[in-house]
Scaffold this active site. Structure first.
Site, PDB file in Angstrom:
ATOM      1  N   ASP A 105      -7.631  -2.753  38.241  1.00 46.47           N
ATOM      2  CA  ASP A 105      -7.483  -1.745  39.422  1.00 46.47           C
ATOM      3  C   ASP A 105      -5.885  -1.590  38.904  1.00 46.47           C
ATOM      4  O   ASP A 105      -5.240  -2.569  38.730  1.00 46.47           O
ATOM      5  CB  ASP A 105      -7.316  -2.893  40.584  1.00 46.47           C
ATOM      6  CG  ASP A 105      -7.517  -2.336  41.803  1.00 46.47           C
ATOM      7  OD1 ASP A 105      -6.841  -1.121  42.139  1.00 46.47           O
ATOM      8  OD2 ASP A 105      -8.328  -2.696  42.600  1.00 46.47           O
ATOM      9  N   ASP A 207      -5.551   2.764  42.806  1.00 45.71           N
ATOM     10  CA  ASP A 207      -5.359   2.622  44.397  1.00 45.71           C
ATOM     11  C   ASP A 207      -4.768   3.818  45.047  1.00 45.71           C
ATOM     12  O   ASP A 207      -3.991   4.407  44.513  1.00 45.71           O
ATOM     13  CB  ASP A 207      -4.482   1.499  44.336  1.00 45.71           C
ATOM     14  CG  ASP A 207      -4.608   0.738  46.030  1.00 45.71           C
ATOM     15  OD1 ASP A 207      -5.636   0.283  46.388  1.00 45.71           O
ATOM     16  OD2 ASP A 207      -3.673   0.773  46.417  1.00 45.71           O
ATOM     17  N   GLU A 270      -9.340   5.981  44.018  1.00 45.35           N
ATOM     18  CA  GLU A 270      -9.748   5.806  45.258  1.00 45.35           C
ATOM     19  C   GLU A 270      -9.125   6.863  46.437  1.00 45.35           C
ATOM     20  O   GLU A 270      -7.707   6.959  46.283  1.00 45.35           O
ATOM     21  CB  GLU A 270      -9.086   4.560  45.768  1.00 45.35           C
ATOM     22  CG  GLU A 270      -9.414   3.766  47.440  1.00 45.35           C
ATOM     23  CD  GLU A 270      -8.388   3.013  47.880  1.00 45.35           C
ATOM     24  OE1 GLU A 270      -9.046   2.364  49.104  1.00 45.35           O
ATOM     25  OE2 GLU A 270      -7.352   2.871  47.720  1.00 45.35           O
ATOM     26  N   HIS A 331     -14.031  -3.878  49.413  1.00 44.97           N
ATOM     27  CA  HIS A 331     -13.427  -4.840  49.757  1.00 44.97           C
ATOM     28  C   HIS A 331     -12.664  -4.592  50.920  1.00 44.97           C
ATOM     29  O   HIS A 331     -11.847  -5.537  51.773  1.00 44.97           O
ATOM     30  CB  HIS A 331     -12.414  -5.677  48.847  1.00 44.97           C
ATOM     31  CG  HIS A 331     -11.521  -4.579  48.363  1.00 44.97           C
ATOM     32  ND1 HIS A 331     -11.693  -3.734  47.563  1.00 44.97           N
ATOM     33  CD2 HIS A 331     -10.073  -4.524  48.704  1.00 44.97           C
ATOM     34  CE1 HIS A 331     -10.657  -3.045  47.331  1.00 44.97           C
ATOM     35  NE2 HIS A 331      -9.653  -3.534  47.910  1.00 44.97           N
ATOM     36  N   ASP A 332     -12.781  -3.329  51.388  1.00 47.18           N
ATOM     37  CA  ASP A 332     -12.042  -2.840  52.890  1.00 47.18           C
ATOM     38  C   ASP A 332     -12.682  -2.607  53.821  1.00 47.18           C
ATOM     39  O   ASP A 332     -12.358  -2.283  54.933  1.00 47.18           O
ATOM     40  CB  ASP A 332     -10.954  -1.862  52.369  1.00 47.18           C
ATOM     41  CG  ASP A 332      -9.900  -1.758  51.355  1.00 47.18           C
ATOM     42  OD1 ASP A 332      -9.564  -3.093  51.410  1.00 47.18           O
ATOM     43  OD2 ASP A 332      -9.712  -1.044  50.524  1.00 47.18           O
TER      44      ASP A 332
HETATM   45  C1  NOJ Z   1      -6.410   0.189  49.172  1.00 49.18           C
HETATM   46  C2  NOJ Z   1      -7.108  -1.136  48.749  1.00 49.18           C
HETATM   47  O1  NOJ Z   1      -8.349  -0.954  48.589  1.00 49.18           O
HETATM   48  C3  NOJ Z   1      -6.721  -2.063  49.795  1.00 49.18           C
HETATM   49  O2  NOJ Z   1      -7.259  -3.351  49.776  1.00 49.18           O
HETATM   50  C4  NOJ Z   1      -4.877  -2.258  49.892  1.00 49.18           C
HETATM   51  O3  NOJ Z   1      -4.660  -3.029  51.105  1.00 49.18           O
HETATM   52  C5  NOJ Z   1      -4.397  -0.961  50.152  1.00 49.18           C
HETATM   53  N1  NOJ Z   1      -5.146   0.103  49.155  1.00 49.18           N
HETATM   54  C6  NOJ Z   1      -2.966  -0.744  49.703  1.00 49.18           C
HETATM   55  O4  NOJ Z   1      -2.745  -0.933  48.253  1.00 49.18           O
END
Ligand code: NOJ
Length: 536
Positions: A105, A207, A270, A331-332
């Site tokens: 990442d 990210d 992402e 994970h979000d």
């Molecule tokens: C996206 C990530 O997937 C998330 O987990 C994170 O909190 C935010 N970006 C900020 O980096």
């Protein structure tokens, strides 16, 4: 029809499958209740058995952990919680020895507020690193420079009393955004990429790629007419000026250039944007990301007509050399088994693993793990702490992997950092490996068929007309055709295509296979059933 199997060889990140490991929750090897690199190494056999090709590990770098590693204080180190650089080297070596790839990442949009660059930047207005971050004067009344909101709640601007300016943070105030218009920031971050690529890392998941550039005039974002109070407060405004600025493509192209100096590395972005904007991240003029993450299966309503339309629109929007990809969870976001239920989670697996394009699997989705209710006293996620009770917290989707029926599901000798799902004594890898009908074994069969059949990992996609809850398509090469029919509803349904008479063999079903696997004409699907059929 898109994507015929051409003569050129396909690359590993096109034909393969990516598995996301959330390192805190995969396997603890040192008894502190938190997963680590050595733990991941010990579980590579499982990933190999499952049949995936690459693992992507969420951040493992030194970090104060305000946002669980997405707030980095040293881009070229390893957080002691996860182990040492030696542990990392060992993991990388073993991953490669097993014929797997390792994707890291990369978090270029923001650092930790404890990163030495930010400490310098905030130390005085004339510090050479002042311009590495986004500092702006207050408005005459002392209020922030504009109305931009932080994704995690409140204003995106934090006042710095010492130097009398605001700094911008798209996420937590502990995550100040870097100034990507500054060439030194660019060069430094490109060197971070080179550091890991030189070590042999196979790629990056970048990210919040669409956040990296902001409007240079700092204009106010307009209100969002579709906002409802049930939504995250961030959604009150449309992020017209704070994300997806045209200049972002220049920095993505620079990142891609670095990748291209190495052999067969992948850069994944992402990006949460509508399809027409998403596909611009494949590159505008110059090559961009290899795989801008396609999150449609996470956000669409689980209904056959909407999904069929979205697949067609995506296939139609892809640039001619753009390779598709699909993601069911991360994970979000709420886990697929919670969003659609256990029965449809099996149909979802079949969809993900038979669509055209690289699939990304989120750890433990292959077990049908659901979101775990976290009691308020155990909440870890800063988003939930900032904006409690809105269902925004991400702890429920980050609970430990469930390996077996032993203490703490084989995840750790100590109490895990987040509670396990109560069903772990039954829902675990060991138990599901013993049960031919488990969702894990369904995943394994689908993965192994996908890996074995060029029609499935590289062939074209052709939608078929279907109605109601049915979704149907072909995956084909010149020599082989697979028919996939999915029932996204709970009631039985008949699939009777007008323009073909399916004849072939039923290879995989989400349900137990009948004795007679021959297919000849109309297909009868049970509720929540999906089928993969090899046509004659
Ligand atoms: C996206 C990530 O997937 C998330 O987990 C994170 O909190 C935010 N970006 C900020 O980096």
């Amino acid at each position: 029809m898109n994507g015929s199997v051409a003569a050129q060889p396909y690359l590993w990140w096109q034909t393969g499958l990516i598995y996301q490991v959330y390192p805190r929750s995969f396997q603890d090897s040192n008894g502190d209740g938190i997963g680590d690199l050595e733990g991941i190494r010990q579980r590579l056999d499982y990933l190999k058995w499952l049949g995936i090709n690459a693992l992507w590990i969420s951040p493992i770098y030194p970090s104060p952990m305000a946002d669980f590693g997405y707030d980095i204080s040293d881009y070229t180190g390893i957080h002691p919680l996860f182990g040492s650089m030696d542990d990392f080297n060992r993991l990388l070596e073993e991953t490669h020895r097993q014929g797997l790839k390792l994707i890291l990442d990369l978090v270029p949009n923001h650092t930790s507020h404890q990163h030495p660059w930010f400490l310098e930047s905030r130390s005085s207005r004339d510090n050479p690193k002042r311009d590495w971050y986004l500092w702006q004067d207050a408005k005459p009344d002392g209020s922030p420079p504009n109305n931009w909101l932080s994704v995690f709640g409140g204003s995106a601007w934090e006042w710095d009393p010492q130097t009398q300016q605001y700094y911008y943070h798209a996420y937590l105030k502990e995550q100040p955004d870097l100034n990507w218009r500054n060439p030194r920031v660019q060069e430094t971050m490109l060197n971070v990429m080179r550091f890991w690529l030189d070590k042999g890392v196979d790629g990056f998941r970048v990210d919040v790629m669409w956040h990296m550039m902001k409007d240079d005039q700092w204009r106010d974002n307009p209100p969002n007419p579709d906002y409802k109070p049930s939504m995250s407060p961030y959604k009150q405004l449309k992020p017209t000026y704070s994300v997806d600025q045209p200049e972002v493509h220049q920095v993505v192209a620079k990142m891609r250039q670095v990748m291209d100096q190495y052999h067969e590395r992948v850069i994944i972005g992402e990006i949460y944007l509508p399809i027409q904007q998403l596909v611009t991240y494949y590159g505008m003029g110059r090559p961009g990301a290899h795989l801008p993450f396609n999150f449609q299966l996470i956000s669409l309503p689980w209904n056959a007509r909407d999904i069929a339309l979205a697949i067609d629109q995506y296939e139609g929007a892809l640039p001619s050399d753009g390779w598709p990809n699909w993601v069911l969870g991360n994970h979000d976001k709420s886990r697929i088994a919670s969003r659609v239920g256990q029965a449809q989670a099996r149909v979802a697996a079949m969809l993900l693993l038979t669509l055209r394009g690289t699939p990304t699997l989120y750890y433990a989705d292959e077990l049908g793990l659901q979101d775990v209710l976290i009691p308020p006293r155990l909440v870890q996620d800063p988003w939930e702490k900032n904006e409690p009770g809105l269902g925004l917290g991400r702890d429920p989707v980050r609970t430990p992997m469930q390996w077996d029926a032993s203490n703490n599901a084989g995840f750790s000798d100590a109490e895990p950092w987040l509670p396990l799902s109560h069903d772990h004594p039954k829902k675990n890898v060991a138990a599901q490996q013993e049960d031919e009908q488990s969702i894990l074994m369904l995943y394994k069969k689908l993965i192994s068929l996908r890996q074995a059949e060029p029609a499935l990992h590289a062939g074209s996609y052709r939608p078929l007309h279907a109605e109601g809850d049915l979704l149907a398509y072909l995956r084909l090469t010149e020599s082989k055709t697979f028919l996939v029919v999915l029932n996204l509803g709970h009631a039985p349904a008949l699939f009777k295509p007008a323009d073909m008479e399916p004849k072939g063999e039923l290879l995989i079903s989400t349900h137990p296979l009948p004795n007679d696997k021959l297919v000849n004409g109309t297909l009868k699907l049970r509720g929540d059933e999906g089928m993969v059929i090899r046509l004659d």
